[in-house]
Design an enzyme around this catalytic site. Sequence first.
Site, PDB file in Angstrom:
ATOM      1  N   ASP A 297      -9.428   7.466  56.517  1.00 61.49           N
ATOM      2  CA  ASP A 297     -10.695   7.945  55.964  1.00 61.49           C
ATOM      3  C   ASP A 297     -10.465   8.352  54.515  1.00 61.49           C
ATOM      4  O   ASP A 297      -9.336   8.614  54.099  1.00 61.49           O
ATOM      5  CB  ASP A 297     -11.209   9.132  56.788  1.00 61.49           C
ATOM      6  CG  ASP A 297     -12.640   9.543  56.437  1.00 61.49           C
ATOM      7  OD1 ASP A 297     -13.340   8.765  55.760  1.00 61.49           O
ATOM      8  OD2 ASP A 297     -13.051  10.642  56.851  1.00 61.49           O
ATOM      9  N   HIS A 298     -11.541   8.388  53.760  1.00 57.11           N
ATOM     10  CA  HIS A 298     -11.472   8.841  52.375  1.00 57.11           C
ATOM     11  C   HIS A 298     -11.821  10.327  52.305  1.00 57.11           C
ATOM     12  O   HIS A 298     -12.898  10.742  52.744  1.00 57.11           O
ATOM     13  CB  HIS A 298     -12.456   8.057  51.500  1.00 57.11           C
ATOM     14  CG  HIS A 298     -12.013   6.652  51.222  1.00 57.11           C
ATOM     15  ND1 HIS A 298     -12.895   5.581  51.178  1.00 57.11           N
ATOM     16  CD2 HIS A 298     -10.784   6.139  50.975  1.00 57.11           C
ATOM     17  CE1 HIS A 298     -12.215   4.482  50.893  1.00 57.11           C
ATOM     18  NE2 HIS A 298     -10.943   4.793  50.768  1.00 57.11           N
ATOM     19  N   PHE A 472     -17.023  10.258  54.852  1.00 56.12           N
ATOM     20  CA  PHE A 472     -17.567   9.597  56.041  1.00 56.12           C
ATOM     21  C   PHE A 472     -17.237   8.101  56.062  1.00 56.12           C
ATOM     22  O   PHE A 472     -18.112   7.274  56.300  1.00 56.12           O
ATOM     23  CB  PHE A 472     -19.087   9.806  56.142  1.00 56.12           C
ATOM     24  CG  PHE A 472     -19.568  11.127  55.624  1.00 56.12           C
ATOM     25  CD1 PHE A 472     -19.084  12.322  56.147  1.00 56.12           C
ATOM     26  CD2 PHE A 472     -20.487  11.212  54.592  1.00 56.12           C
ATOM     27  CE1 PHE A 472     -19.518  13.551  55.670  1.00 56.12           C
ATOM     28  CE2 PHE A 472     -20.928  12.425  54.110  1.00 56.12           C
ATOM     29  CZ  PHE A 472     -20.438  13.597  54.641  1.00 56.12           C
ATOM     30  N   HIS A 473     -15.962   7.760  55.857  1.00 51.95           N
ATOM     31  CA  HIS A 473     -15.539   6.360  55.861  1.00 51.95           C
ATOM     32  C   HIS A 473     -14.461   6.085  56.916  1.00 51.95           C
ATOM     33  O   HIS A 473     -13.429   5.501  56.606  1.00 51.95           O
ATOM     34  CB  HIS A 473     -14.985   5.966  54.487  1.00 51.95           C
ATOM     35  CG  HIS A 473     -15.971   6.013  53.379  1.00 51.95           C
ATOM     36  ND1 HIS A 473     -15.589   5.982  52.046  1.00 51.95           N
ATOM     37  CD2 HIS A 473     -17.323   6.082  53.375  1.00 51.95           C
ATOM     38  CE1 HIS A 473     -16.662   6.036  51.277  1.00 51.95           C
ATOM     39  NE2 HIS A 473     -17.724   6.090  52.066  1.00 51.95           N
ATOM     40  N   PRO A 474     -14.638   6.479  58.174  1.00 52.82           N
ATOM     41  CA  PRO A 474     -13.583   6.227  59.156  1.00 52.82           C
ATOM     42  C   PRO A 474     -13.459   4.735  59.474  1.00 52.82           C
ATOM     43  O   PRO A 474     -14.457   4.039  59.685  1.00 52.82           O
ATOM     44  CB  PRO A 474     -14.051   7.008  60.387  1.00 52.82           C
ATOM     45  CG  PRO A 474     -15.538   7.077  60.252  1.00 52.82           C
ATOM     46  CD  PRO A 474     -15.796   7.183  58.775  1.00 52.82           C
TER      47      PRO A 474
END
Length: 537
Positions: A297-298, A472-474
């Site tokens: 994630d980021h 919110f980049h899983p």
Amino acid sequence: MASDDLGTFDYVIVGAGSAGCVLANRLSADPKLRVLLLEAGGKDSYPWIHIPIGYLYTMNNPRTDWCLETVEEPGLNGRKLSYPRGKVLGGCSSINGMIYMRGQARDYDGWRQMGNPGWGWDDVLPYFKKSEDHAFLDNAHHGQGGEWRVERQRLSWEILDAFREAAAEVGIPKTEDFNDGDNEGCGYFHVNQRGGFRVSTAKAFLRPAMKRPNLRVETDAQVLGITLQDGRVANLQVSLGGREISIAIPGELILSAGAVATPQLLQLSGIGPGALLAEHGIPVVHEMAGIGENLQDHLQIRTVFKVANTVTLNQRANSLFGKFAMGVEYALFRSGPLSMAPSQLGCFTRSDASHETANVEYHVQPLSTDKLGDPLHPFPALTASVCNLRPESRGYVRIRDADPKNKPIIAPNYLSAPADRRVAADAIKLTRRIMAAKALSRFEPEEFLPGPAVQSEEELAKAAGDIATTIFHPVGTCRMGSDDEAVVDPRLRLKGVQGLRVVDASVMPTITSGNTNSPTIMIAEKAADMILEDRRS
């Protein structure tokens, strides 16, 4: 309700998010194929979904968000983070930041080199272009006439223009296009909007397809489990309208529930790490150690600077007249702050010279708050959030117990890798250099977070843990590959199980160097072609 009440389908898709809506459109384009799309959330009729600033009212809202959270993260000094996931048609594309971003050519070439033929930049670029309807760029890198509308933002801010000039002064060039394969530079993000309204995958891909008689869409349909028989998918157990039904799968089942829900569903069905399943009393139907692992994630470090001699959203949103004026501007012109994506100005650069391409991304905003959804600060300010694009930290998604209605355990393990802590410290130092540039001097920037007293490498890394949050980049929890540890093969078929594919962000072997929504749409476009090719072969 019995299974035959729904009928028989060639393809059953679980999840009507960014990937699922694309698949439903492409697969149902053949009138001979029957397609069923199941969405555990509701319809996208909530007005705030469609107004860009509405992300403030859709995230952490149980009507539109599953309202998940991480475990207490050691790298964040024991903090938990909210982990929004779309609970509505369109999935996360209905509540996200609307930024159109592909990542870098090296991301996809890296996937190919990791044992995924057909996933290099030259392979995937046509799929990005296939969906795209770019409002103003017409060249070899962009497409027109697709479903996925891309426009300029309908606003500008003096303080953001100055940040762009300051970035140029420290050696970060200006750019007009982050999506030609090399996103290094600073410029305004392009967004998935049409005329000041959000464009979600539900609007762009699903609604036109719902007119087709061979596509059936069911909302409030939570999948409880998958049944295998002789190594093949046989049935799907679904809670629909409060009743549990079984859906036969004579054709193919496609999981597009996302990087959190897809591994959770597989684990609940006895497909996953044997020890985890045994711990929760779930019979092991098909052991796969990698399902739920490799979470990436980021993590964005939200540096905040007080400013002077300019107006930011803090002043406008904290006054009754300002709020009224913003509403009027949006009502009359579909412009101004209500048309804002959460981040307006982007900047991609290198935290140090050792990186071949940009390894950090800025989301710059003319506002500040303690956290998303909280009131804005009472003073004028700018937030320069910066994230490590290629984190080395790896986490996991695991079931909490055998109940499909319980939320899973999400442990991203942020900042657990020493390299990530180094990049975090370097990113804060770089932000300070930009804010100290001449172009910003007339605004008298004063560091508010993490604060000028934080100086050493150790202090900076710890401070990052205090102020950072997810973007919110899983991705990555069912990664594709040709090796024995991969979950799906390069055609996205679950290894060792017939009739089952995974098509969503969970299949990414490594995270892309930028926002992940449009890469997920690309994955679905390519998957649709592969699915139809395999059907013909």
